[in-house]
Design an enzyme around this catalytic site. Structure first.
Site, short mmCIF file in Angstrom:
data_model
loop_
_atom_site.label_atom_id
_atom_site.label_comp_id
_atom_site.label_asym_id
_atom_site.label_seq_id
_atom_site.Cartn_x
_atom_site.Cartn_y
_atom_site.Cartn_z
CD GLU A 267 -2.93 -1.15 0.34
OE1 GLU A 267 -3.19 -0.09 -0.25
OE2 GLU A 267 -3.52 -2.21 0.11
CB CYS A 301 -1.72 7.29 1.71
SG CYS A 301 -3.16 6.60 2.53
CD GLU A 400 2.90 10.23 -1.01
OE1 GLU A 400 3.90 9.48 -0.95
OE2 GLU A 400 1.78 9.89 -0.61
P1 NAD Z 1 8.55 4.72 4.19
O1 NAD Z 1 8.39 3.92 2.95
O2 NAD Z 1 9.72 5.57 4.35
O3 NAD Z 1 8.52 3.75 5.47
C1 NAD Z 1 7.48 2.83 5.68
C2 NAD Z 1 8.00 1.68 6.51
O4 NAD Z 1 8.99 1.00 5.76
C3 NAD Z 1 8.67 2.10 7.82
O5 NAD Z 1 8.36 1.17 8.83
C4 NAD Z 1 10.15 2.05 7.47
O6 NAD Z 1 10.98 1.82 8.58
C5 NAD Z 1 10.18 0.87 6.52
N1 NAD Z 1 11.34 0.86 5.62
C6 NAD Z 1 12.03 1.92 5.15
N2 NAD Z 1 13.07 1.50 4.39
C7 NAD Z 1 13.02 0.15 4.37
C8 NAD Z 1 13.83 -0.86 3.77
N3 NAD Z 1 14.90 -0.57 3.03
N4 NAD Z 1 13.48 -2.14 3.96
C9 NAD Z 1 12.40 -2.46 4.68
N5 NAD Z 1 11.62 -1.56 5.31
C10 NAD Z 1 11.92 -0.26 5.15
O7 NAD Z 1 7.19 5.54 4.32
P2 NAD Z 1 6.78 6.57 5.47
O8 NAD Z 1 7.54 7.84 5.25
O9 NAD Z 1 6.83 5.89 6.78
O10 NAD Z 1 5.24 6.79 5.14
C11 NAD Z 1 4.77 7.67 4.19
C12 NAD Z 1 4.37 6.94 2.93
O11 NAD Z 1 3.37 5.97 3.24
C13 NAD Z 1 3.73 7.86 1.92
O12 NAD Z 1 4.23 7.55 0.66
C14 NAD Z 1 2.26 7.51 2.01
O13 NAD Z 1 1.51 7.81 0.87
C15 NAD Z 1 2.31 6.06 2.30
N6 NAD Z 1 1.06 5.57 2.88
C16 NAD Z 1 0.26 4.78 2.09
C17 NAD Z 1 -0.96 4.31 2.59
C18 NAD Z 1 -1.84 3.41 1.77
O14 NAD Z 1 -2.72 2.78 2.34
N7 NAD Z 1 -1.64 3.31 0.47
C19 NAD Z 1 -1.35 4.67 3.88
C20 NAD Z 1 -0.51 5.49 4.66
C21 NAD Z 1 0.70 5.92 4.13
#
Ligand code: NAD
Length: 496
Positions: A267, A301, A400
């Site tokens: 997601e 999101c 975004e």
């Molecule tokens: P992010 O991708 O930076 O991090 C998300 C998660 O992934 C965190 O727990 C992070 O520690 C982990 N992560 C980061 N790098 C990783 C790696 N190399 N390997 C494995 N895990 C890793 O995102 P964020 O900044 O926490 O959240 C914002 C993003 O989430 C935005 O793009 C937003 O649109 C999206 N989002 C989507 C939805 C949806 O339902 N589609 C809902 C909420 C947020």
């Protein structure tokens, strides 16, 4: 209780004991390395606490415990009606702790306490309860094959599911994974974002209190490139269910492909288009368009971050929109009167300010906002910001930003509005305002997005699936469709 004042919340925060440890195999524990990371209150820039920084060694321990619980069938072997009772207890405890959840979210990621009380706490409890209620009402199938055989089609849990979640709605995003994954009998390892680890640990504590067996729900606070990547590449994790950015989602799919072909459900991000036709209810649309981008500081999101306004009403609408934006000035997250809170951390705050700079250098015109502000000393706050004269080729219109920054564009025909709305790598949500039912249905059918809002923004319910088209992801959270993700389909042919 819900009528607590700013002073009451500040006092409650001062008395709160913050969770700091991982939960592995039923035990509260430090990271094997002994490392911790700092959790900062973004409203003040001050240290809240230090939390266990789990890495690959802790992931190995948690995966072994999860696998053991699965193989010993202490959870998946229970009758669905019995798992339901455990999960209902879990949901009841979540509801009872809604105020504590709200307070932790406000402190940890800066959202206004009123939002957290109104949405995060109740939605988390409801999600777990809803999935619990569903699980003993779903039947398997028998194929129509005639007298020579009995052909059964059944669903079985995947095994060990790792849920990697973001910081913008920490408990709700976790619950959207935990609800269906636990209800279907999996062992789940939850890795919260390093920017918001506190409520995930509380969730793990409450699940244990509800009686979930050891190893069935474990919580590993830690960084993405450490604990997250160790889960992504682990040969004994059966599924990664992820919410976060598109870049990390893609990376996890590569890790899955290069390790054990674990199931991946992503997601990811969005850049959702919000279309206002001249025949819409413009007063409601202006108020909603501001909420669609400024709620939760724009860290949503499905934020309606691209606003498309029909030419004939453009000036009038922009005037109304600017007045609405003025109502979203940020304030202290613990003040129940604050409509917007703090940006989650300094890095995200700087990223948003950089995008505002980029928008100006690309030639977009600031209608309002555009600056950092400091309603609380030391905190990371940004004014509600609106850009006009935005062109689809600009980075601020395609990428975004994940902050309180709205891009406004004009259109002159229905076909042009649809084309502009679909001109994005993302496809999470879209919305439109029109009083013409023919147009509303015609346009919603052509919008390439997982959710379409007609004459509202962010309407939805546990009964509705949530997820994206295109690079906004695959799979769906919520609704009965989410349960399918966490099961394998087994065909059993019994020769008679
Ligand atoms: P992010 O991708 O930076 O991090 C998300 C998660 O992934 C965190 O727990 C992070 O520690 C982990 N992560 C980061 N790098 C990783 C790696 N190399 N390997 C494995 N895990 C890793 O995102 P964020 O900044 O926490 O959240 C914002 C993003 O989430 C935005 O793009 C937003 O649109 C999206 N989002 C989507 C939805 C949806 O339902 N589609 C809902 C909420 C947020």
């Amino acid at each position: 209780m819900s009528e607590r004042s700013f002073a009451d919340w500040q006092e409650a925060a001062a008395q709160l004991t913050l969770p700091t440890q991982a939960i592995i195999d039923g035990q509260d524990c430090d990271a094997a390395s002994g490392a911790t990371f700092a959790v900062i209150n973004p409203a003040t820039g001050q240290l809240l606490t230090d939390v266990a920084r789990c890495d690959a060694e802790d992931v190995d321990r948690a995966v072994a415990a999860a696998r053991r619980a699965f193989e010993q069938r202490v959870w998946c072997g229970l009758a669905p009606a019995v798992r339901k009772q455990y999960l209902q207890r879990f949901a009841t405890l979540l509801a009872e702790h809604a105020q504590q959840i709200a307070l932790l979210e406000a402190l940890d990621m800066g959202k206004p306490i009123s939002n957290a009380l109104g949405y995060d706490g109740p939605a988390t409890a409801r999600c777990i309860a809803w999935n619990a209620e569903a699980i003993d009402k779903i039947y398997d199938e028998q194929a129509p094959v005639g007298d020579e055989a009995l052909a059964l089609i059944s669903r079985e849990p995947l095994g060990v599911v790792a849920a990697i979640v973001p910081w913008n709605f920490p408990t709700v995003m976790a619950a959207w994974k935990l609800g269906p994954a636990l209800a279907t009998g999996n062992s789940v390892i939850l890795k919260p974002s390093e920017k918001s680890p506190l409520t995930a640990i509380l969730l793990g504590q409450l699940a244990r209190e509800a009686g979930l067996p050891d190893g069935v729900l474990q919580v590993l606070p830690g960084f993405g490139h450490e604990a997250g990547a160790a889960l992504g590449t682990h040969p004994d994790v059966d599924c990664i269910t992820f919410t976060g950015s598109t870049a990390v989602g893609k990376n996890l799919m590569v890790m899955a492909a290069q390790s054990n072909l674990k199931r991946t459900f992503m997601e990811c991000g969005g850049k959702s288009a919000h279309i206002v036709f001249a025949d819409g209810n413009l007063k409601a649309a202006a108020e909603t368009a501001a909420g669609a981008i400024f709620y939760n500081q724009g860290e949503v999101c499905t934020a309606g971050s691209r606003l498309l306004v029909e030419d004939s009403i453009y000036d009038e609408f922009i005037h109304a929109l600017k007045a609405q934006a003025a109502r979203w000035q940020p304030g202290h997250p613990l003040d129940p009167a604050s409509p917007m809170g703090a940006i989650v951390d300094k890095m995200q705050w700087q990223r948003i300010l950089d995008y505002i700079q980029i928008g100006q250098s690309e030639g977009a015109t600031l209608l309002c906002g555009g600056k950092a502000c400091q309603p609380v000393e030391g905190g990371y706050f940004i004014e509600p910001t609106i850009f006009m004269d935005v062109d689809a080729s600009m980075r601020i219109c395609q990428e975004e930003i994940f902050g309180p920054v709205l891009c406004v564009q004009r259109f002159s025909s229905e076909a042009q509005a649809i084309a502009m709305a679909n001109d994005s790598d993302y496809g999470l949500a879209a919305g439109l305002w029109s009083q013409n039912i023919q147009r509303a249905i015609r346009v919603s059918r052509q919008l390439r997005a997982g959710t379409v809002f007609v004459n509202n923004w962010d309407g939805g319910d546990m009964t509705m699936p949530f997820g994206g088209y295109k690079q906004s992801g695959n799979g769906r959270d919520k609704s009965l469709h989410a349960l399918e993700k966490y099961t394998e389909l087994k065909a059993t042919w019994i020769q008679l």
